[in-house]
Design a protein around this motif. Structure first.
Motif, PDB file in Angstrom:
ATOM      1  N   ILE A  13       8.891  -0.612  -4.415  1.00 26.27           N
ATOM      2  CA  ILE A  13       8.274   0.456  -5.197  1.00 26.27           C
ATOM      3  C   ILE A  13       7.767  -0.078  -6.537  1.00 26.27           C
ATOM      4  O   ILE A  13       6.695   0.304  -7.023  1.00 26.27           O
ATOM      5  N   ALA A  14       8.547  -0.981  -7.160  1.00 20.98           N
ATOM      6  CA  ALA A  14       8.149  -1.555  -8.446  1.00 20.98           C
ATOM      7  C   ALA A  14       6.847  -2.338  -8.306  1.00 20.98           C
ATOM      8  O   ALA A  14       5.953  -2.238  -9.156  1.00 20.98           O
ATOM      9  N   LEU A  15       6.717  -3.116  -7.239  1.00 20.66           N
ATOM     10  CA  LEU A  15       5.489  -3.852  -6.991  1.00 20.66           C
ATOM     11  C   LEU A  15       4.329  -2.900  -6.762  1.00 20.66           C
ATOM     12  O   LEU A  15       3.211  -3.125  -7.243  1.00 20.66           O
ATOM     13  N   CYS A  16       4.620  -1.827  -6.025  1.00 18.86           N
ATOM     14  CA  CYS A  16       3.606  -0.821  -5.722  1.00 18.86           C
ATOM     15  C   CYS A  16       3.038  -0.223  -7.003  1.00 18.86           C
ATOM     16  O   CYS A  16       1.816  -0.107  -7.168  1.00 18.86           O
ATOM     17  N   ARG A  17       3.908   0.143  -7.933  1.00 15.09           N
ATOM     18  CA  ARG A  17       3.480   0.798  -9.169  1.00 15.09           C
ATOM     19  C   ARG A  17       2.894  -0.182 -10.175  1.00 15.09           C
ATOM     20  O   ARG A  17       1.904   0.111 -10.842  1.00 15.09           O
ATOM     21  N   ARG A  18       3.516  -1.357 -10.298  1.00 15.88           N
ATOM     22  CA  ARG A  18       3.063  -2.322 -11.315  1.00 15.88           C
ATOM     23  C   ARG A  18       1.704  -2.912 -10.949  1.00 15.88           C
ATOM     24  O   ARG A  18       0.847  -3.124 -11.824  1.00 15.88           O
ATOM     25  N   LEU A  19       1.498  -3.203  -9.659  1.00 24.24           N
ATOM     26  CA  LEU A  19       0.271  -3.860  -9.233  1.00 24.24           C
ATOM     27  C   LEU A  19      -0.761  -2.902  -8.658  1.00 24.24           C
ATOM     28  O   LEU A  19      -1.849  -3.324  -8.268  1.00 24.24           O
ATOM     29  N   GLY A  20      -0.415  -1.611  -8.585  1.00 24.48           N
ATOM     30  CA  GLY A  20      -1.350  -0.631  -8.057  1.00 24.48           C
ATOM     31  C   GLY A  20      -1.600  -0.779  -6.573  1.00 24.48           C
ATOM     32  O   GLY A  20      -2.694  -0.502  -6.081  1.00 24.48           O
ATOM     33  N   LEU A  21      -0.561  -1.223  -5.830  1.00 20.98           N
ATOM     34  CA  LEU A  21      -0.692  -1.441  -4.401  1.00 20.98           C
ATOM     35  C   LEU A  21      -0.196  -0.231  -3.622  1.00 20.98           C
ATOM     36  O   LEU A  21       0.522   0.614  -4.146  1.00 20.98           O
ATOM     37  N   SER A  22      -0.563  -0.173  -2.351  1.00 23.65           N
ATOM     38  CA  SER A  22      -0.006   0.854  -1.479  1.00 23.65           C
ATOM     39  C   SER A  22       1.399   0.448  -1.084  1.00 23.65           C
ATOM     40  O   SER A  22       1.800  -0.717  -1.225  1.00 23.65           O
ATOM     41  N   LEU A  23       2.166   1.398  -0.568  1.00 21.99           N
ATOM     42  CA  LEU A  23       3.516   1.107  -0.103  1.00 21.99           C
ATOM     43  C   LEU A  23       3.485   0.042   0.977  1.00 21.99           C
ATOM     44  O   LEU A  23       4.302  -0.886   0.989  1.00 21.99           O
ATOM     45  N   THR A  24       2.530   0.147   1.886  1.00 23.29           N
ATOM     46  CA  THR A  24       2.404  -0.824   2.973  1.00 23.29           C
ATOM     47  C   THR A  24       2.118  -2.219   2.439  1.00 23.29           C
ATOM     48  O   THR A  24       2.737  -3.199   2.857  1.00 23.29           O
ATOM     49  N   ALA A  25       1.186  -2.321   1.485  1.00 23.33           N
ATOM     50  CA  ALA A  25       0.807  -3.627   0.945  1.00 23.33           C
ATOM     51  C   ALA A  25       1.957  -4.282   0.187  1.00 23.33           C
ATOM     52  O   ALA A  25       2.215  -5.480   0.336  1.00 23.33           O
TER      53      ALA A  25
END
Length: 203
Positions: free
Chosen positions: A139-151
């Motif tokens: 989730i942290a990667l998703c929010r920090r990098l603006g990625l989707s949950l899948t990515a």
């Protein structure tokens, strides 16, 4: 305590137990584990202790990594999830020993494990309590990098795959399948599990 709160607590605990069962089944399938589990099995093979123990140790590391990415204090409540998951994996690995080792049984065991793990993840997320450190990092990667949950999950699992290969962990075709299908499968199951468990429960 409302009915919805009770259901969420049950979903949280049951989801972790179910997730651990799925992970154990994939390990026992001998077709390749999930990337992180392959890493933990590799650590277990090289340095001893148990798969669950290494899961807990690296869970602590993930907590601090997530804290850095999110720029906030570490969420030590997530230790609850990783301790439950680590202990349950060790219990399931102790209990599960498939008697048949044929190719058909291996394939069945792996796919059953993948589906059960994804369903367990989607279920425990409905509890809306502390995430496992690995999911917290996702989730942290998703929010920090603006990625989707899948990515974000695919990136994390791909890194774990590289570590598992270095440690000669149980990596196989199943690992590749898990790496690229678990994220989409979880994302597919979450809204359906939410409707089945939460939305029809009155306060």
């Amino acid at each position: 305590m409302t009915n919805k709160t009770i259901i969420r607590i049950i979903a949280y605990i049951a989801g972790l137990i179910i997730q651990a069962l799925g992970l154990a089944l994939m390990i026992r399938s001998d077709l390749g584990t999930g990337p992180w589990d392959g890493f933990y099995v590799g650590m277990c093979s090289h340095f001893g202790l148990t798969v669950g123990f290494w899961l807990i140790i690296f869970g602590v590391i993930f907590i601090f990594c997530s804290s850095y990415l999110m720029k906030r204090r570490p969420d030590f409540l997530s230790l609850i999830t990783v301790i439950i998951l680590g202990l349950c994996i060790d219990v399931w690995l102790y209990v599960i020993h498939p008697e048949q080792k044929g190719a058909e049984m291996q394939v069945f065991t792996f796919w059953l494990g993948l589906i059960i793990t994804s369903a367990g993840t989607g279920m425990y997320l409905q509890g809306e309590f502390a995430l496992t450190p690995a999911d917290q990092l996702m989730i942290a990667l998703c929010r920090r990098l603006g990625l989707s949950l899948t990515a974000s999950k695919t990136i994390g699992d791909s890194c774990a795959l590289a570590f598992a290969l270095v440690l000669d962990g149980p990596i196989g075709l199943g690992t590749v399948i898990y790496t690229f299908l678990s994220g989409p499968l979880i994302q597919f199951l979450i809204p359906r599990i939410e409707r089945a468990i939460v939305t029809h429960v009155k306060d």
